[in-house]
Write a protein that holds these residues in place. Structure first.
Motif, PDB file in Angstrom:
ATOM      1  N   UNK A  44      80.016  44.172  43.986  1.00  0.00           N
ATOM      2  CA  UNK A  44      78.811  43.395  44.291  1.00  0.00           C
ATOM      3  C   UNK A  44      78.035  43.190  42.996  1.00  0.00           C
ATOM      4  N   UNK A  45      77.627  41.944  42.730  1.00  0.00           N
ATOM      5  CA  UNK A  45      76.793  41.649  41.571  1.00  0.00           C
ATOM      6  C   UNK A  45      75.353  41.432  42.016  1.00  0.00           C
ATOM      7  N   UNK A  46      74.403  41.967  41.259  1.00  0.00           N
ATOM      8  CA  UNK A  46      72.997  41.681  41.480  1.00  0.00           C
ATOM      9  C   UNK A  46      72.610  40.395  40.771  1.00  0.00           C
ATOM     10  N   UNK A  47      71.375  40.002  40.953  1.00  0.00           N
ATOM     11  CA  UNK A  47      70.876  38.776  40.316  1.00  0.00           C
ATOM     12  C   UNK A  47      70.590  39.020  38.836  1.00  0.00           C
ATOM     13  N   UNK A  48      70.917  38.062  37.946  1.00  0.00           N
ATOM     14  CA  UNK A  48      70.556  38.204  36.526  1.00  0.00           C
ATOM     15  C   UNK A  48      69.038  38.212  36.349  1.00  0.00           C
ATOM     16  N   UNK A  49      68.566  38.945  35.335  1.00  0.00           N
ATOM     17  CA  UNK A  49      67.142  38.936  35.010  1.00  0.00           C
ATOM     18  C   UNK A  49      66.976  38.952  33.496  1.00  0.00           C
ATOM     19  N   UNK A  50      65.879  38.400  33.031  1.00  0.00           N
ATOM     20  CA  UNK A  50      65.635  38.269  31.605  1.00  0.00           C
ATOM     21  C   UNK A  50      65.123  39.571  30.999  1.00  0.00           C
ATOM     22  N   UNK A  51      65.602  39.862  29.804  1.00  0.00           N
ATOM     23  CA  UNK A  51      65.082  40.988  29.017  1.00  0.00           C
ATOM     24  C   UNK A  51      64.124  40.483  27.928  1.00  0.00           C
ATOM     25  N   UNK A  52      63.836  39.192  27.939  1.00  0.00           N
ATOM     26  CA  UNK A  52      62.931  38.621  26.955  1.00  0.00           C
ATOM     27  C   UNK A  52      63.671  37.933  25.828  1.00  0.00           C
ATOM     28  N   UNK A  92      68.774  38.481  18.519  1.00  0.00           N
ATOM     29  CA  UNK A  92      67.608  37.714  18.096  1.00  0.00           C
ATOM     30  C   UNK A  92      67.260  36.604  19.073  1.00  0.00           C
ATOM     31  N   UNK A  93      68.177  36.266  19.995  1.00  0.00           N
ATOM     32  CA  UNK A  93      67.923  35.216  20.966  1.00  0.00           C
ATOM     33  C   UNK A  93      67.574  35.788  22.321  1.00  0.00           C
ATOM     34  N   UNK A  94      67.741  34.967  23.351  1.00  0.00           N
ATOM     35  CA  UNK A  94      67.411  35.422  24.696  1.00  0.00           C
ATOM     36  C   UNK A  94      68.449  36.429  25.179  1.00  0.00           C
ATOM     37  N   UNK A  95      68.021  37.344  26.027  1.00  0.00           N
ATOM     38  CA  UNK A  95      68.913  38.380  26.545  1.00  0.00           C
ATOM     39  C   UNK A  95      68.730  38.497  28.043  1.00  0.00           C
TER      40      UNK A  95
END
Length: 223
Positions: free
Chosen positions: A215-223, A191-194
């Motif tokens: 290797x990690x990629x950059x985090x991105x928002x799922x809304x 129910x919160x940010x993802x």
């Protein structure tokens, strides 16, 4: 001499193309959001002197923040390519995947749900050992939880001729790669940010060393 029929036909094609672009514009109702992502690169020298370079290129996400028409549903289609180069003749296996978190900072420490052991996320790149993950990107997460999944599910026969599913792409020699397109991330229950972020696990095997590099990629928002 100008052919008026051809001009009319070209005008019709142009109008149709304009309408199609309008449907994909950001102002259209319920339109998905395309997010280009920066990818990443890491180079590590192993104990035997082998230099391992991992690149994440062409990374992107197409995000629909409410696929189920409720605030607890998210859906995204992710694409990218993992490229591995070794300085000497060796080989290895590439395990691409994603980690998804609900109301948790997956860019830093503390995001351990669904991951083997106590993972050090502090530098956003290196992980001791491999990330423990399942195949399939349909996840159910509550607040403060995170899970990982592998992109690949390769079907092949095992040593006894039975069906087996592999989460990696093996390669021999000095280079290997894996490319994926429109891999689904389906999230429910949050129910919160993802957020989500890609990872590339590489198992490297030389004559004297068997080890993992991540290797990690950059985090991105799922809304």
């Amino acid at each position: 001499m100008i052919n008026r029929k051809n001009l009319a036909r070209m005008a019709g094609v142009g109008a149709a193309a304009t309408m199609a672009l309008g449907l994909f514009s950001t102002g259209a109702a319920n339109a998905d959001t395309f997010v280009p992502l920066p990818g990443g690169e890491i180079t590590k020298t192993l104990s035997d002197g082998t230099v391992v370079t991992i690149k994440l290129v062409g990374e992107s996400a197409n995000i629909n923040p409410s696929m189920g028409s409720t605030p607890v549903h998210r859906n995204a289609w992710v694409s990218g390519s993992a490229q591995v180069e070794l300085s000497g003749a060796a080989g290895g296996a590439i395990f691409p995947g994603y980690t998804v978190g609900c109301q948790v900072n997956i860019a830093g420490g503390g995001a351990t749900g669904g991951v083997e052991g106590n993972v050090d996320w502090s530098d956003g790149q290196n992980v001791t050992g491999g990330v423990g993950a399942n195949s399939g990107g349909n996840l159910s997460l509550g607040p403060g939880q995170s899970k990982s999944f592998y992109v690949l599910d390769l079907e092949q026969a095992d040593d006894f001729g039975n069906e087996a599913h592999k989460k990696r792409n093996k390669f021999k020699g000095t280079s290997g790669s894996v490319t994926w397109a429109d891999e689904t991330i389906g999230l429910t229950g949050c129910a919160g940010y993802a957020q989500a972020r890609a990872f590339i696990n590489v198992e490297v095997e030389t004559d004297s060393v068997v080890t993992w590099v991540t290797l990690w990629g950059a985090p991105f928002s799922l809304g």
